[in-house]
Design an enzyme around this catalytic site. Structure first.
Site, PDB file in Angstrom:
ATOM      1  N   ASP A   1       0.817  -1.211   0.000  1.00  0.00           N
ATOM      2  CA  ASP A   1       0.000   0.000   0.000  1.00  0.00           C
ATOM      3  C   ASP A   1       0.851   1.261   0.000  1.00  0.00           C
ATOM      4  O   ASP A   1       2.059   1.228   0.233  1.00  0.00           O
ATOM      5  CB  ASP A   1      -0.876   0.033   1.260  1.00  0.00           C
TER       6      ASP A   1
ATOM      7  N   LYS B   1      -3.521   3.637  -2.854  1.00  0.00           N
ATOM      8  CA  LYS B   1      -4.284   4.765  -3.372  1.00  0.00           C
ATOM      9  C   LYS B   1      -3.585   6.049  -2.956  1.00  0.00           C
ATOM     10  O   LYS B   1      -3.176   6.201  -1.815  1.00  0.00           O
ATOM     11  CB  LYS B   1      -5.707   4.759  -2.807  1.00  0.00           C
TER      12      LYS B   1
ATOM     13  N   MET C   1      -7.429   9.398   9.760  1.00  0.00           N
ATOM     14  CA  MET C   1      -8.040   9.803   8.487  1.00  0.00           C
ATOM     15  C   MET C   1      -9.034  10.951   8.697  1.00  0.00           C
ATOM     16  O   MET C   1     -10.108  10.986   8.101  1.00  0.00           O
ATOM     17  CB  MET C   1      -8.719   8.601   7.806  1.00  0.00           C
TER      18      MET C   1
END
Length: 262
Positions: A39, A61, A175
């Protein structure tokens, strides 16, 4: 793939950023794996543990760039395992802390793969700790809660409201940078405008940055400092320990002892 090789998946925690913070078992699994799927939040230096002939596939991502959908990642795990054998899925922090690690394991199991899990050091604790902020501290915090800022529907998590009502609990919000204004508004609504708050970017890395302020000032300070992801928000009295003086200054009577053992 040889017939005797059983397709399998090992989900490996990469830790919070510093490549030395991966576990010994995690490094061993990377060295054994036939394929490593990694990742954006797993430090690329960790790929040095992998075999030179192992396939290394980026499936993360990044903001502004197309990333793999979760279903695509699930399918790649199964495909690579069936073709090559052992897949190591390297995920930032701990894969079971808002990392969808168990989700990937369950999908793999449904498709006949053996699975295993290697814990990682979570940024929920390590990012704060790396700048001197403990998530619990006697007399300041009786517990801590780790919260993702938004739900699967894209709404602010109800847990933010619960954390705002619990002044003796340290709130660690992952986040949450894009929701920092909404988070501050909720805490202010429940009397937490002056609670200490910090944002740590790139915790445990040489590029780490931190701002320490109050909840009310947090959105303005974040914007002014240009803090970006990945970042962890910490709210609670323990934030004040980030810049605490040395023990000899806190307890002057201990200073002679420090001199004696120096």
């Amino acid at each position: 793939m040889p017939a005797f090789v059983v397709p399998r998946l090992t989900v490996v925690g990469a830790g919070p950023g510093d490549p030395e913070l991966i576990t010994l078992k995690g490094a061993r699994i990377l060295a054994e794996a036939d394929v490593v799927l990694y990742d954006a939040l797993s430090n690329a230096e960790l790929l040095s543990h992998a075999r030179p002939d192992a396939k290394k596939v980026y499936v993360g991502k990044r903001k502004g760039l197309r990333g793999y959908l979760q279903q695509e990642i699930n399918d790649l795990i199964v495909l690579y395992a069936r073709v090559h054998g052992h897949v190591a899925r390297l995920k930032g922090g701990d894969p079971f802390v808002f990392g969808r690690g168990r989700e990937e394991m369950l999908y793999a199991q449904r498709h006949g793969l053996q699975t295993d899990y290697v814990p990682g050091i979570s940024s929920a604790v390590a990012a704060a700790g790396s700048v001197g902020i403990p998530v619990t501290h006697r007399g300041l915090s009786e517990s801590f809660r780790v919260i993702t800022a938004t739900t699967t529907r894209g709404e602010l998590s109800d847990e933010i409201y619960e954390a705002a009502r619990a002044p003796r609990t340290t709130a660690v919000i992952l986040m949450g940078l894009g929701q920092v204004q909404a988070i501050a508004d909720v805490f202010c609504r429940f009397g937490g405008a002056h609670r200490p708050a910090a944002v740590i970017q790139d915790g445990t890395l040489p590029t780490a940055r931190m701002i320490s302020t109050t909840v009310a000032e947090l959105p303005t300070r974040v914007a002014a400092a240009g803090i970006g992801a990945p970042a962890v928000i910490v709210i609670g009295d323990v934030v004040n320990l980030a810049s605490a003086p040395q023990a000899a200054d806190i307890v002057p009577e201990l200073a002679p002892l420090y001199a004696a053992v120096a």
